[in-house]
Design an enzyme around this catalytic site. Sequence first.
Site, PDB file in Angstrom:
ATOM      1  N   SER A 184      11.273   8.076   0.654  1.00 14.39           N
ATOM      2  CA  SER A 184      12.475   7.598  -0.277  1.00 14.39           C
ATOM      3  C   SER A 184      13.658   8.171   0.861  1.00 14.39           C
ATOM      4  O   SER A 184      14.524   7.849   0.079  1.00 14.39           O
ATOM      5  CB  SER A 184      12.095   8.513  -1.249  1.00 14.39           C
ATOM      6  OG  SER A 184      10.916   7.376  -2.188  1.00 14.39           O
ATOM      7  N   HIS A 243      15.322  13.783  -1.580  1.00  8.15           N
ATOM      8  CA  HIS A 243      15.890  12.369  -2.250  1.00  8.15           C
ATOM      9  C   HIS A 243      17.664  12.822  -1.653  1.00  8.15           C
ATOM     10  O   HIS A 243      18.377  12.528  -1.050  1.00  8.15           O
ATOM     11  CB  HIS A 243      15.697  12.011  -3.150  1.00  8.15           C
ATOM     12  CG  HIS A 243      14.678  11.303  -2.871  1.00  8.15           C
ATOM     13  ND1 HIS A 243      13.879  10.806  -4.518  1.00  8.15           N
ATOM     14  CD2 HIS A 243      13.181  11.386  -2.801  1.00  8.15           C
ATOM     15  CE1 HIS A 243      12.420  10.064  -4.604  1.00  8.15           C
ATOM     16  NE2 HIS A 243      12.546  10.304  -3.379  1.00  8.15           N
TER      17      HIS A 243
END
Length: 261
Positions: A184, A243
């Site tokens: 991610s 992230h």
Amino acid sequence: MARTRCTICGKPASYRCKYCGDTLCEEHLSPEMHWCVALEEYRKDLEAGRTSSIPMELKPESIRWEHNKKVTNLFGIFSGNYSFLLLFLISISFVLQLLIPRYTEHLILIPALVIERPWTLVTHIFLHGSFYHFLINMFVFFFFAPTLERKIGSSKFLLIFFLAGIVAGIGWCLTSINPALGASGALYGVLGALAVLMPKMKVYIFPLPIPVEIWIVVIFFALFFDVLPVIMGSPDGIAHTAHLSGLFFGLLAGMRLKKTF
């Protein structure tokens, strides 16, 4: 020997679209002829007289013949498409997680052990916590990673993907003591770079019936799915700071690269 090929028909390519980065033959050199992801931006530029219908020619080094380089190995089909090679390798890694005991344990990123196991800043990118986690990441990867690779080239794409993943891992290690795994953070880097380099690219987001420009999508997801949970201290088990770290790197990389396009 191998030569750069047109992404549409496979013929020898002599051009590169300055909007999407596709390598093209003369027949498909116009953005209308190769399903350019920035077709709307091209049309606006054409109407305003800011561009012509002919994309820029490939640099000499991009169309050179490569001698003594026959495609006889398993990965030859991925030549010039390293995003699909990464997709393949991450998929294989997920299967190995299911088949090999302690496979994940040796490759997962553990903040307290990162100095002793620095390779996990890279290997954690190839791991996933569940089939749903794997499916969502590969869905995003499939639609956006190849687009960035076509725009900036394979070498720069690989650099952004892995450096974004490493920066995401470092960001997580600085803000948490819990283990982390997944692509991610690296994907956020890809999305950040695309938001800067191709801000007008349209993306469909369910259940919206109309496409939305990618920079809006990136801001929305970052704010509502990562920034707010961090501020609220939500214990949802998601590596939000990873992230955001990957996204930050992707934005910086995009701004740096935009000067060259």
